[in-house]
Write a protein that holds these residues in place. Structure first.
Motif, PDB file in Angstrom:
ATOM      1  N   THR A   1      57.719  61.685  31.664  1.00 56.17           N
ATOM      2  CA  THR A   1      59.145  61.382  31.700  1.00 56.17           C
ATOM      3  C   THR A   1      59.843  62.411  32.592  1.00 56.17           C
ATOM      4  OG1 THR A   1      58.987  60.521  29.456  1.00 56.17           O
ATOM      5  CG2 THR A   1      61.182  61.088  30.230  1.00 56.17           C
ATOM      6  N   ALA A   2      60.867  61.968  33.313  1.00 52.99           N
ATOM      7  CA  ALA A   2      61.637  62.893  34.155  1.00 52.99           C
ATOM      8  C   ALA A   2      62.301  63.954  33.282  1.00 52.99           C
ATOM      9  CB  ALA A   2      62.683  62.133  34.957  1.00 52.99           C
ATOM     10  N   LYS A   3      62.249  65.190  33.750  1.00 50.59           N
ATOM     11  CA  LYS A   3      62.832  66.314  33.016  1.00 50.59           C
ATOM     12  C   LYS A   3      63.748  67.112  33.936  1.00 50.59           C
ATOM     13  CE  LYS A   3      59.078  66.815  29.673  1.00 50.59           C
ATOM     14  NZ  LYS A   3      58.839  65.408  29.687  1.00 50.59           N
ATOM     15  N   VAL A   4      64.515  67.987  33.333  1.00 45.86           N
ATOM     16  CA  VAL A   4      65.423  68.860  34.083  1.00 45.86           C
ATOM     17  C   VAL A   4      64.636  69.598  35.167  1.00 45.86           C
ATOM     18  CG1 VAL A   4      66.916  70.903  33.912  1.00 45.86           C
ATOM     19  CG2 VAL A   4      67.050  69.096  32.176  1.00 45.86           C
ATOM     20  N   ASN A   5      65.195  69.659  36.339  1.00 45.84           N
ATOM     21  CA  ASN A   5      64.662  70.293  37.558  1.00 45.84           C
ATOM     22  C   ASN A   5      63.651  69.435  38.313  1.00 45.84           C
ATOM     23  OD1 ASN A   5      66.268  72.630  37.392  1.00 45.84           O
ATOM     24  ND2 ASN A   5      64.841  73.521  35.923  1.00 45.84           N
ATOM     25  N   ASP A   6      63.245  68.281  37.757  1.00 42.92           N
ATOM     26  CA  ASP A   6      62.399  67.357  38.512  1.00 42.92           C
ATOM     27  C   ASP A   6      63.258  66.664  39.565  1.00 42.92           C
ATOM     28  OD1 ASP A   6      60.269  67.967  36.858  1.00 42.92           O
ATOM     29  OD2 ASP A   6      60.352  66.085  35.729  1.00 42.92           O
ATOM     30  N   LYS A   7      62.615  66.277  40.660  1.00 41.46           N
ATOM     31  CA  LYS A   7      63.301  65.475  41.672  1.00 41.46           C
ATOM     32  C   LYS A   7      62.874  64.028  41.452  1.00 41.46           C
ATOM     33  CE  LYS A   7      64.289  65.153  46.584  1.00 41.46           C
ATOM     34  NZ  LYS A   7      64.112  65.806  47.894  1.00 41.46           N
ATOM     35  N   VAL A   8      63.854  63.129  41.299  1.00 39.34           N
ATOM     36  CA  VAL A   8      63.538  61.723  41.075  1.00 39.34           C
ATOM     37  C   VAL A   8      64.030  60.882  42.246  1.00 39.34           C
ATOM     38  CG1 VAL A   8      63.525  61.886  38.555  1.00 39.34           C
ATOM     39  CG2 VAL A   8      65.641  61.344  39.730  1.00 39.34           C
TER      40      VAL A   8
ATOM     41  N   LEU B   1      77.688  49.325  34.946  1.00 37.11           N
ATOM     42  CA  LEU B   1      76.404  48.764  34.565  1.00 37.11           C
ATOM     43  C   LEU B   1      75.445  49.083  35.688  1.00 37.11           C
ATOM     44  CD1 LEU B   1      77.704  45.224  33.539  1.00 37.11           C
ATOM     45  CD2 LEU B   1      77.475  47.249  32.082  1.00 37.11           C
ATOM     46  N   MET B   2      74.380  49.800  35.396  1.00 34.54           N
ATOM     47  CA  MET B   2      73.400  50.146  36.425  1.00 34.54           C
ATOM     48  C   MET B   2      72.036  49.627  36.028  1.00 34.54           C
ATOM     49  SD  MET B   2      74.151  54.046  37.732  1.00 34.54           S
ATOM     50  CE  MET B   2      73.207  53.838  39.254  1.00 34.54           C
ATOM     51  N   GLU B   3      71.391  48.941  36.970  1.00 36.41           N
ATOM     52  CA  GLU B   3      69.984  48.630  36.815  1.00 36.41           C
ATOM     53  C   GLU B   3      69.264  49.667  37.662  1.00 36.41           C
ATOM     54  OE1 GLU B   3      67.142  44.828  36.836  1.00 36.41           O
ATOM     55  OE2 GLU B   3      68.109  45.225  38.754  1.00 36.41           O
ATOM     56  N   VAL B   4      68.348  50.416  37.054  1.00 35.03           N
ATOM     57  CA  VAL B   4      67.702  51.547  37.713  1.00 35.03           C
ATOM     58  C   VAL B   4      66.186  51.384  37.619  1.00 35.03           C
ATOM     59  CG1 VAL B   4      67.430  54.062  37.703  1.00 35.03           C
ATOM     60  CG2 VAL B   4      69.630  53.056  37.067  1.00 35.03           C
ATOM     61  N   ARG B   5      65.513  51.664  38.729  1.00 37.04           N
ATOM     62  CA  ARG B   5      64.049  51.707  38.745  1.00 37.04           C
ATOM     63  C   ARG B   5      63.631  53.047  39.322  1.00 37.04           C
ATOM     64  NH1 ARG B   5      59.456  50.823  41.980  1.00 37.04           N
ATOM     65  NH2 ARG B   5      60.573  50.162  43.837  1.00 37.04           N
ATOM     66  N   VAL B   6      62.856  53.797  38.571  1.00 37.13           N
ATOM     67  CA  VAL B   6      62.355  55.082  39.055  1.00 37.13           C
ATOM     68  C   VAL B   6      61.121  54.809  39.908  1.00 37.13           C
ATOM     69  CG1 VAL B   6      61.350  57.308  38.413  1.00 37.13           C
ATOM     70  CG2 VAL B   6      63.260  56.383  37.097  1.00 37.13           C
ATOM     71  N   SER B   7      61.185  55.193  41.169  1.00 35.25           N
ATOM     72  CA  SER B   7      60.037  54.954  42.052  1.00 35.25           C
ATOM     73  C   SER B   7      59.129  56.172  42.150  1.00 35.25           C
ATOM     74  CB  SER B   7      60.502  54.535  43.448  1.00 35.25           C
ATOM     75  OG  SER B   7      61.191  55.580  44.088  1.00 35.25           O
ATOM     76  N   LYS B   8      59.682  57.355  41.898  1.00 37.00           N
ATOM     77  CA  LYS B   8      58.860  58.558  42.017  1.00 37.00           C
ATOM     78  C   LYS B   8      59.509  59.698  41.234  1.00 37.00           C
ATOM     79  CE  LYS B   8      57.410  59.418  46.184  1.00 37.00           C
ATOM     80  NZ  LYS B   8      57.336  59.895  47.598  1.00 37.00           N
ATOM     81  N   ILE B   9      58.673  60.525  40.621  1.00 35.68           N
ATOM     82  CA  ILE B   9      59.129  61.755  39.979  1.00 35.68           C
ATOM     83  C   ILE B   9      58.304  62.892  40.552  1.00 35.68           C
ATOM     84  CG2 ILE B   9      59.352  63.065  37.823  1.00 35.68           C
ATOM     85  CD1 ILE B   9      59.524  60.347  36.346  1.00 35.68           C
ATOM     86  N   LEU B  10      58.975  63.829  41.173  1.00 35.55           N
ATOM     87  CA  LEU B  10      58.304  65.023  41.693  1.00 35.55           C
ATOM     88  C   LEU B  10      58.579  66.145  40.705  1.00 35.55           C
ATOM     89  CD1 LEU B  10      59.411  64.590  45.414  1.00 35.55           C
ATOM     90  CD2 LEU B  10      57.209  63.996  44.402  1.00 35.55           C
ATOM     91  N   LYS B  11      57.534  66.593  40.034  1.00 32.90           N
ATOM     92  CA  LYS B  11      57.686  67.600  38.992  1.00 32.90           C
ATOM     93  C   LYS B  11      58.141  68.929  39.597  1.00 32.90           C
ATOM     94  CE  LYS B  11      56.967  66.292  35.335  1.00 32.90           C
ATOM     95  NZ  LYS B  11      58.029  65.601  34.570  1.00 32.90           N
ATOM     96  N   SER B  12      58.974  69.610  38.838  1.00 29.82           N
ATOM     97  CA  SER B  12      59.460  70.909  39.254  1.00 29.82           C
ATOM     98  C   SER B  12      58.301  71.905  39.317  1.00 29.82           C
ATOM     99  CB  SER B  12      60.507  71.412  38.253  1.00 29.82           C
ATOM    100  OG  SER B  12      60.781  72.759  38.449  1.00 29.82           O
ATOM    101  N   SER B  13      58.305  72.761  40.323  1.00 30.26           N
ATOM    102  CA  SER B  13      57.242  73.762  40.432  1.00 30.26           C
ATOM    103  C   SER B  13      57.448  74.921  39.476  1.00 30.26           C
ATOM    104  CB  SER B  13      57.161  74.289  41.875  1.00 30.26           C
ATOM    105  OG  SER B  13      58.394  74.877  42.235  1.00 30.26           O
ATOM    106  N   GLY B  14      58.583  74.958  38.807  1.00 27.11           N
ATOM    107  CA  GLY B  14      58.891  76.060  37.891  1.00 27.11           C
ATOM    108  C   GLY B  14      58.342  75.859  36.503  1.00 27.11           C
ATOM    109  N   LYS B  15      57.376  74.964  36.330  1.00 25.60           N
ATOM    110  CA  LYS B  15      56.841  74.704  34.986  1.00 25.60           C
ATOM    111  C   LYS B  15      55.546  75.404  34.741  1.00 25.60           C
ATOM    112  CE  LYS B  15      59.180  70.415  34.333  1.00 25.60           C
ATOM    113  NZ  LYS B  15      59.154  69.091  33.935  1.00 25.60           N
TER     114      LYS B  15
END
Length: 172
Positions: free
Chosen positions: A68-75, A158-172
């Motif tokens: 799941t997308a988390k804080v500091n990830d780039k989506v 009203l937003m229909e949203v599709r996540v195409s990519k999540i780039l995890k933060s390197s600070g994890k």
């Protein structure tokens, strides 16, 4: 003395006119109308999910995979934004389903100011790559009482949203 009395009346009439026009932009009336439209929309579309603590409605349509997308990830997301009336106000997907460049942003903590509206930032934090969800975003998580780019103040989006990519933060 004769000239002052008509001037006083004129100034009084102008001031009264200015204050009477304020009713058209009474924030509490506009907010009340927004909430009435939202309640009618929820009822008409038989939406059974409960809003988050902030007021966001998250309705998952397609389950994604991975983290799941988390804080500091780039989506990277594709989206279509409408007013509660159904009028499309922004999108990077056309009516034929063709995608344009994805919107990319860094996820920030809830309540923080980021590069996207708070409702979208919060919504992606429930999503994985490939997830498609509808977000019902009340004005306080969007543009509030301000009008912007064809979106009137006090507008639920009203937003229909599709996540195409999540780039995890390197600070994890």
């Amino acid at each position: 003395m004769k000239m002052r009395f008509p001037a006083f009346i004129l100034v009084t009439l102008i001031v009264a006119a200015l204050f009477s026009c304020g009713d058209e932009y009474d924030a509490s009336k506009l907010r009340k109308k927004e909430l009435e439209l939202l309640e009618a929309y929820i009822k008409e579309h038989n939406i059974m999910v409960k809003p988050t603590q902030t007021g966001l409605y998250y309705i998952e349509k397609v389950k994604g995979t991975g983290d799941t997308a988390k804080v500091n990830d780039k989506v990277h997301v594709y989206y279509r934004t409408k007013l509660i009336t159904g009028k499309v106000v922004d999108q990077n997907v056309d009516s034929l389903g063709r995608y344009y460049d994805p919107l990319s942003f860094i996820v920030v903590p809830l309540g923080a100011t980021g590069s996207v509206i708070k409702g979208l930032n919060e919504g992606v934090q429930f999503m994985q790559t490939g997830t498609v969800a509808d977000l019902i975003i009340p004005s306080e998580l969007a543009y509030g009482e301000s009008s912007t780019s064809g979106i009137p103040g006090f507008s639920t989006l009203l937003m229909e949203v599709r996540v195409s990519k999540i780039l995890k933060s390197s600070g994890k």
